[in-house]
Design a protein around this motif. Sequence first.
Motif, mmCIF file in Angstrom:
data_model
loop_
_atom_site.group_PDB
_atom_site.id
_atom_site.type_symbol
_atom_site.label_atom_id
_atom_site.label_comp_id
_atom_site.label_asym_id
_atom_site.label_seq_id
_atom_site.Cartn_x
_atom_site.Cartn_y
_atom_site.Cartn_z
ATOM 1 N N ALA A 337 0.816 -1.215 0.000
ATOM 2 C CA ALA A 337 0.000 0.000 0.000
ATOM 3 C C ALA A 337 0.844 1.257 0.000
ATOM 4 N N TRP A 338 2.097 1.155 0.438
ATOM 5 C CA TRP A 338 2.975 2.342 0.484
ATOM 6 C C TRP A 338 3.479 2.717 -0.910
ATOM 7 N N LEU A 339 3.257 1.816 -1.900
ATOM 8 C CA LEU A 339 3.658 2.137 -3.269
ATOM 9 C C LEU A 339 2.458 2.723 -4.020
ATOM 10 N N PRO A 340 2.724 3.560 -5.019
ATOM 11 C CA PRO A 340 1.620 4.015 -5.884
ATOM 12 C C PRO A 340 0.934 2.819 -6.522
ATOM 13 N N SER A 341 -0.389 2.743 -6.396
ATOM 14 C CA SER A 341 -1.119 1.545 -6.828
ATOM 15 C C SER A 341 -0.936 1.253 -8.310
ATOM 16 N N ALA A 342 -1.030 2.294 -9.148
ATOM 17 C CA ALA A 342 -0.913 2.060 -10.593
ATOM 18 C C ALA A 342 0.457 1.491 -10.939
ATOM 19 N N GLY A 343 1.493 2.001 -10.308
ATOM 20 C CA GLY A 343 2.844 1.522 -10.587
ATOM 21 C C GLY A 343 3.031 0.090 -10.134
ATOM 22 N N CYS A 344 2.546 -0.225 -8.955
ATOM 23 C CA CYS A 344 2.668 -1.591 -8.441
ATOM 24 C C CYS A 344 1.952 -2.575 -9.355
ATOM 25 N N GLU A 345 0.733 -2.240 -9.766
ATOM 26 C CA GLU A 345 -0.049 -3.144 -10.613
ATOM 27 C C GLU A 345 0.614 -3.311 -11.983
#
Length: 885
Positions: A337-345
């Motif tokens: 959750a600490w990462l930007p969601s779009a980037g992680c996905e």
Amino acid sequence: MKLSFTAAVAAAAFSTHASAFLVVLDSNNEYCIMQVKYIPGNDWDVNSSTGAITTLPSSIPVYNDGDGGNTIAQNGVNDPTGEILAAVKAFSGTITVFDPVSGNVLTGASLPTMIKADLEWCQSYSTFAPEHYCKADGAWVGSGQEGTLGGTLKECCEDNHPESVYNSCIEKATGIVSMGDASWYGDQTDQKCVRNCDTLNLFDPDSAGSLSLHSFADDPAGSSNTEYECGGLRPEWLDQDYANEDLCCDDVFTSLQGDFCAYKSTTGSAPAPTPAYTGTYEWYVDGSNSICKQDCVVGSVTPSSTPNPSVSCGGTIEAASVELYTSEADCCSAQLAWLPSAGCEARSIAGENNPTDLFWASSDGCREDCTGSTNCESAPSSAKLYSDAEECCKKANNWLDLEWCETRAARDFSSTSTGTGQWFVDYEDGVCHKDCGNNSAECELATSGSLNFFSSASDCCKGSLGSVDQDACVQGSTQGLTISTVPTNKWYVASGGSGSDQPCKEDCETSGSAPSCGGIVAKNGIRLYDSANDCCKQAYSWVAVDLCQVQSENAGVHTLKWYVDYGANVCKQDCEVDSNSPECDGYPEEQSTKMFASASACCAAKLSWIPKETCETASTTGVDPTDSDSPGTGEWRKNDSWSYCVLDCKESGTIAAGDNILDVQPFVSSGVKFYGTAAVDLASGDDYPPQCDGVTSDSSATQYKGSVTNCCKSINWVQAEVCYYLSTRGTPTQKYFADPSDRTKCVVHQTEDTAATGFYATPPAVVCEAGKVTLPADSEGVECVEDIGVSTKLYDSLDECCKKNVSWDVDSCKYGSQGTDAPGSGDYYIDWSIEQCVQDCNDEATGSQCNGIAKSWQTTYGSEETCCKQISWVNRRDCLYYQTR
């Protein structure tokens, strides 16, 4: 849960016969033996005397009981009543069962019931004896004791024996070995779930507890049977009975992922070729790389990637401790959750170390997370990713020029790219450059998007280089030149100013053929003028324009005009100095000197007190006019440093009749008095007073006739009283000022002994004797000082002087100025350096509570008690200070 050992379905072939099949294993585990009780009157073909079966097909092997016959003895004795055994053996890929009653080969659904249902069973009286179990038809099994008949054997064993010995109860009573009930239990040795059934797998158990012949057609291709699901009979002490492998795995093997456990329990235990575990295709977190991966074999084809291998697979997960999620979005939001969601996905879908082809914000703009180009740059795991360069630039770098940011983010951007085509400033070169890389003269790629960009070179020069000549700026910008190499041929003020031989210079390269050129200076932001005349008029308004222009346009060339020389009381000509031309004296020392077309005009305007002929002759021949020196105007004017006023008259000599100073009478008109004399009128034959500072040669100097006051008003940075005194050297002001040697005290501006002066008809306001004030009484003892300077600030009273200069301790200033100590209030104040209350006084006697006078910023208290309360943390007996010396 009790185990089921019997089939519940009776075969139709036995509708007229009272018989039952019983299943046991022989010693070498190769055969299942069916025991049948013969009932006389049936249609078997049996030897009446021996009970042997005479019509047994030759294809059915018969169990050899060891005595060579086809019958088996009970307890070693042939049984004439017909209790015989028929043998069953697996061979040729099938299981064949011969029915001695019907003479038929039985398969599948025609298999008869295993235990005769109409026998009654009962419990032994002695439940503590392991050999006493149940009896059939009143005959005890294992002992001779009788008991009450009732129910079936299954009911008897269920109702009367503990669960742990239920199997033994059945086996003791019947000699039947359990085939299992097809339920599931956990095998801790192999960490999987198995079915409760015979591992020889001659029969297929089902959930209803029935036993049917195994059909090889149901086996996986290439395998000999499905015995891998059977784990043998469940231990009697194990209380596990699950309807399917999933329930068993979820309850028993909680450390394993459910799907993996189910795989191990079923197809994962099959013989070679064993199908591989494909995973759940769900998602789990890879913390080391801050992405989510799919639960599948690396490089395998998944349902969503068909027909291509999936790049998201990170290997299958076996341990239940690894949380699985239905989607990469759920995994990212739950675990990263600490990462930007779009980037992680996006990184999860792209796979580890694979580019996402999305954009992210770097330290100097936006970059594409890609490969194959020098402008590609892998995004850090913590970076937020954007769908395109525009979105990245607008949301993450909105302080940068959008067009610049987008062009730099393109993966094909390089040193030869077209750039934005906009213009930006280069302050070092003093020009603007066009943001492009096609090797044109005006091109230079901008290294920062935070610059101000303009649509044209002209707009850039106006917006960023307004102090630079605009024509030169545009020319240098479009031609790729620095401003220092672009001449404007305009004029600028020379570094030497009006005192140089060339006050204005032309903005062009210096050369011998162009004496007016002083070098190109446009890049310095120096103001430029259209002509030398404009430069002289606007920059040197106090300079003679003719002189300035001639010197600027032709350095070293003279005007041949005339100017006054007050020192020699003649007019000089501006021409090359030559011994044969005594009138030539070069340029005037001051370029502000007014120039005249002829010596006659100069003499009339500047030396009018000298006879015309005498002045002209002296000016043109170089002979000094010794018969007439200028006496000056006798008026007040500012001195050279503009700090006080002086008289415009000779510094020495006697006043001659007709001198201007006799008409002006500058002291009378200014009310000036001097020490030792009451007469201030000047008369012929008197010496020129010391206030005379010579005759000025500056005809533009302002003179104030007989008013020294008006002169001093024009020197507004010096206090009027100070200027008046320094100008006249008359009566001291009798005002107070800070002692230059000790600015914590004040002194008074007065002569040291007022009684010795001759101009005080009555006692002055401040009377001094021996350098100290005796009157007024409130200033008694203050030092009397006669010298002051231009920076001295005077005050009307001692009190005002102390308040302005020693505002933090006025009383000490006043007492100190008078040479005494302040008596103090006698109140108490806190001396924080010793954390004690001390008395506001100066008594230094031993035992005194005095410790000096309180400063103005220190709070005093009327009593020692009140003071001590302010430092309540100090012990009361230590609160007060006492002198010890």
